[in-house]
Design an enzyme around this catalytic site. Structure first.
Site, PDB file in Angstrom:
ATOM      1  N   LEU A  48     -10.662  28.193  -9.546  1.00 42.33           N
ATOM      2  CA  LEU A  48     -11.124  27.434  -8.385  1.00 42.33           C
ATOM      3  C   LEU A  48     -10.458  26.072  -8.223  1.00 42.33           C
ATOM      4  CD1 LEU A  48     -14.950  28.201  -8.679  1.00 42.33           C
ATOM      5  CD2 LEU A  48     -13.260  29.326  -7.218  1.00 42.33           C
ATOM      6  N   SER A  49      -9.756  25.610  -9.253  1.00 40.33           N
ATOM      7  CA  SER A  49      -9.106  24.296  -9.137  1.00 40.33           C
ATOM      8  C   SER A  49      -7.665  24.400  -9.626  1.00 40.33           C
ATOM      9  CB  SER A  49      -9.858  23.246  -9.950  1.00 40.33           C
ATOM     10  OG  SER A  49      -9.531  23.365 -11.322  1.00 40.33           O
ATOM     11  N   GLY A  50      -6.900  23.366  -9.350  1.00 38.20           N
ATOM     12  CA  GLY A  50      -5.494  23.353  -9.726  1.00 38.20           C
ATOM     13  C   GLY A  50      -5.217  22.694 -11.064  1.00 38.20           C
TER      14      GLY A  50
END
Length: 181
Positions: A48-50
């Protein structure tokens, strides 16, 4: 109706039948594969995140396998519970044996996302480690997340129903009667 028009309709119907059969088979194959992986002990999670770019891209579906925490070392990637509601996948920056007040030691990990400049604020207790990612499929996580909750689940069910019905539906009566000599 002219013969060429009937022939074109038959060809289109056959092509659609082949395409829809292939789609149904592919969907069944992937459903069986995912269930088999779950039964084999893999956790399927969406990035969900980088924080782990470029190793794990946002929207990727990662397959996390249980691991013996005693075998983990620096630079291994782990997936862990950061709190009750948050699962994180980061790289081990260092392995620590924290000594408690009673003299016992607890295995902990300092972690860091590959794209982050600093290490994570909290240490990860060995009991919070879920496992280590063994496979990542880019973009499939978006689809997995979409079909797990409304309206995605409803759209997926309608699509699957239409696909199955159209793949196995008999020809309509009007066309069958026009084909008779």
């Amino acid at each position: 109706m002219g013969r060429s028009k009937i022939a074109k309709q038959r060809m289109r119907r056959r092509a659609w039948g082949i395409i829809s059969t292939i789609l149904v088979a592919a969907i069944l194959f992937f459903a069986i594969l995912l269930v088999t992986l779950k039964v084999a002990g893999f956790n399927l999670l969406t990035v969900l995140s980088g924080s782990m770019e470029p190793a794990y891209h946002v929207g990727s579906l990662i397959f996390v396998k249980n691991v013996d925490v005693n075998t983990l070392k620096e630079n291994d990637v782990i997936t862990f519970m950061a709190d009750e509601d948050t699962i994180v996948t980061h790289r081990i920056y260092s392995v620590l044996n924290e000594v408690g007040d009673d003299g016992s030691t607890t295995l902990k990990f300092r972690t860091k996302g590959d794209a982050n400049t600093a290490t994570d604020a909290s240490l990860v207790d060995y009991r919070n480690v879920i496992g280590t990612p063994v496979l990542s499929i880019p973009y499939l996580g978006y689809l997995a997340n979409f079909i797990q909750r409304p309206p995605g689940i409803y759209i997926a069910l309608v699509f699957a129903t239409v696909l199955v019905v159209s793949a196995f539906a008999p020809k309509n009566r009007k066309e069958r009667s026009s084909e008779k000599p």
